[in-house]
Motif scaffolding. Structure first.
Motif, PDB file in Angstrom:
ATOM      1  N   GLN A   9       0.832  -1.205   0.000  1.00  0.00           N
ATOM      2  CA  GLN A   9       0.000   0.000   0.000  1.00  0.00           C
ATOM      3  C   GLN A   9       0.864   1.251   0.000  1.00  0.00           C
ATOM      4  O   GLN A   9       0.588   2.211  -0.726  1.00  0.00           O
ATOM      5  CB  GLN A   9      -0.947   0.018   1.200  1.00  0.00           C
ATOM      6  CG  GLN A   9      -1.936   1.168   1.162  1.00  0.00           C
ATOM      7  CD  GLN A   9      -2.817   1.121  -0.072  1.00  0.00           C
ATOM      8  OE1 GLN A   9      -3.528   0.149  -0.296  1.00  0.00           O
ATOM      9  NE2 GLN A   9      -2.775   2.165  -0.871  1.00  0.00           N
ATOM     10  N   LEU A  48       2.229   1.663  -3.499  1.00  0.00           N
ATOM     11  CA  LEU A  48       1.183   2.151  -4.409  1.00  0.00           C
ATOM     12  C   LEU A  48       0.924   3.637  -4.185  1.00  0.00           C
ATOM     13  O   LEU A  48       0.758   4.397  -5.147  1.00  0.00           O
ATOM     14  CB  LEU A  48      -0.110   1.354  -4.220  1.00  0.00           C
ATOM     15  CG  LEU A  48      -0.099  -0.057  -4.794  1.00  0.00           C
ATOM     16  CD1 LEU A  48      -1.336  -0.828  -4.332  1.00  0.00           C
ATOM     17  CD2 LEU A  48      -0.025  -0.029  -6.303  1.00  0.00           C
ATOM     18  N   ASP A  49       0.876   4.062  -2.913  1.00  0.00           N
ATOM     19  CA  ASP A  49       0.685   5.480  -2.609  1.00  0.00           C
ATOM     20  C   ASP A  49       1.836   6.317  -3.163  1.00  0.00           C
ATOM     21  O   ASP A  49       1.624   7.393  -3.723  1.00  0.00           O
ATOM     22  CB  ASP A  49       0.580   5.700  -1.099  1.00  0.00           C
ATOM     23  CG  ASP A  49      -0.678   5.092  -0.494  1.00  0.00           C
ATOM     24  OD1 ASP A  49      -1.616   4.770  -1.251  1.00  0.00           O
ATOM     25  OD2 ASP A  49      -0.708   4.929   0.752  1.00  0.00           O
ATOM     26  N   GLU A  81       1.504   6.550  -6.907  1.00  0.00           N
ATOM     27  CA  GLU A  81       0.370   7.425  -7.229  1.00  0.00           C
ATOM     28  C   GLU A  81       0.769   8.892  -7.067  1.00  0.00           C
ATOM     29  O   GLU A  81       0.374   9.741  -7.869  1.00  0.00           O
ATOM     30  CB  GLU A  81      -0.809   7.105  -6.324  1.00  0.00           C
ATOM     31  CG  GLU A  81      -2.030   7.955  -6.554  1.00  0.00           C
ATOM     32  CD  GLU A  81      -2.741   7.685  -7.860  1.00  0.00           C
ATOM     33  OE1 GLU A  81      -3.446   8.589  -8.349  1.00  0.00           O
ATOM     34  OE2 GLU A  81      -2.596   6.585  -8.404  1.00  0.00           O
ATOM     35  N   ASP A  82       1.562   9.199  -6.058  1.00  0.00           N
ATOM     36  CA  ASP A  82       2.000  10.578  -5.828  1.00  0.00           C
ATOM     37  C   ASP A  82       2.896  11.079  -6.945  1.00  0.00           C
ATOM     38  O   ASP A  82       3.020  12.296  -7.133  1.00  0.00           O
ATOM     39  CB  ASP A  82       2.737  10.699  -4.491  1.00  0.00           C
ATOM     40  CG  ASP A  82       1.801  10.593  -3.300  1.00  0.00           C
ATOM     41  OD1 ASP A  82       0.570  10.719  -3.489  1.00  0.00           O
ATOM     42  OD2 ASP A  82       2.293  10.358  -2.180  1.00  0.00           O
ATOM     43  N   ILE A 129       2.402  10.539 -10.136  1.00  0.00           N
ATOM     44  CA  ILE A 129       1.622  10.841 -11.338  1.00  0.00           C
ATOM     45  C   ILE A 129       1.364  12.345 -11.371  1.00  0.00           C
ATOM     46  O   ILE A 129       0.863  12.909 -10.390  1.00  0.00           O
ATOM     47  CB  ILE A 129       0.287  10.066 -11.349  1.00  0.00           C
ATOM     48  CG1 ILE A 129       0.554   8.569 -11.392  1.00  0.00           C
ATOM     49  CG2 ILE A 129      -0.582  10.491 -12.532  1.00  0.00           C
ATOM     50  CD1 ILE A 129      -0.695   7.721 -11.232  1.00  0.00           C
ATOM     51  N   LYS A 135      -3.796  13.174 -13.630  1.00  0.00           N
ATOM     52  CA  LYS A 135      -4.889  12.837 -12.711  1.00  0.00           C
ATOM     53  C   LYS A 135      -6.165  13.578 -13.098  1.00  0.00           C
ATOM     54  O   LYS A 135      -7.260  13.006 -13.114  1.00  0.00           O
ATOM     55  CB  LYS A 135      -4.506  13.184 -11.269  1.00  0.00           C
ATOM     56  CG  LYS A 135      -3.438  12.285 -10.694  1.00  0.00           C
ATOM     57  CD  LYS A 135      -3.083  12.720  -9.285  1.00  0.00           C
ATOM     58  CE  LYS A 135      -1.949  11.914  -8.714  1.00  0.00           C
ATOM     59  NZ  LYS A 135      -1.568  12.357  -7.363  1.00  0.00           N
TER      60      LYS A 135
END
Length: 83
Positions: free
Chosen positions: A35, A38-39, A42-43, A45, A50
């Motif tokens: 997790q 993944l976070d 994601e940050d 991107i 987004k």
């Protein structure tokens, strides 16, 4: 679906993380680690990407714009009805 850790180095890393986090199982430690990764990804991107994805989702849910309708005029009329 099961996840089997066959690599002894990865298994030791999972055990070490389990101990440091104070969680009950290696599965919990792996879940937390995944997790966090993944976070982190994601940050990375860009905000532009987004927002583009959100706009696309909105288009899919709302459908195409209605041509020939003055949305500003319509919204102004709707707000004025409440007064």
């Amino acid at each position: 679906m099961a996840l089997y850790i066959k690599d002894p180095t990865v298994d030791r890393m999972a055990e070490k993380l389990q101990e440091r986090l104070g969680v009950r199982t290696k599965t919990d430690a792996v879940r937390i680690a995944l997790q966090h990764e993944l976070d982190r990804v994601e940050d990375e991107i860009p905000l532009r990407e987004k927002l583009a994805a959100l706009r696309q989702q909105a288009r899919e849910r709302l459908g195409p714009p209605v041509h020939g309708v003055d949305m500003k005029k319509l919204m102004d009329e709707l707000w004025e009805e409440g007064e």
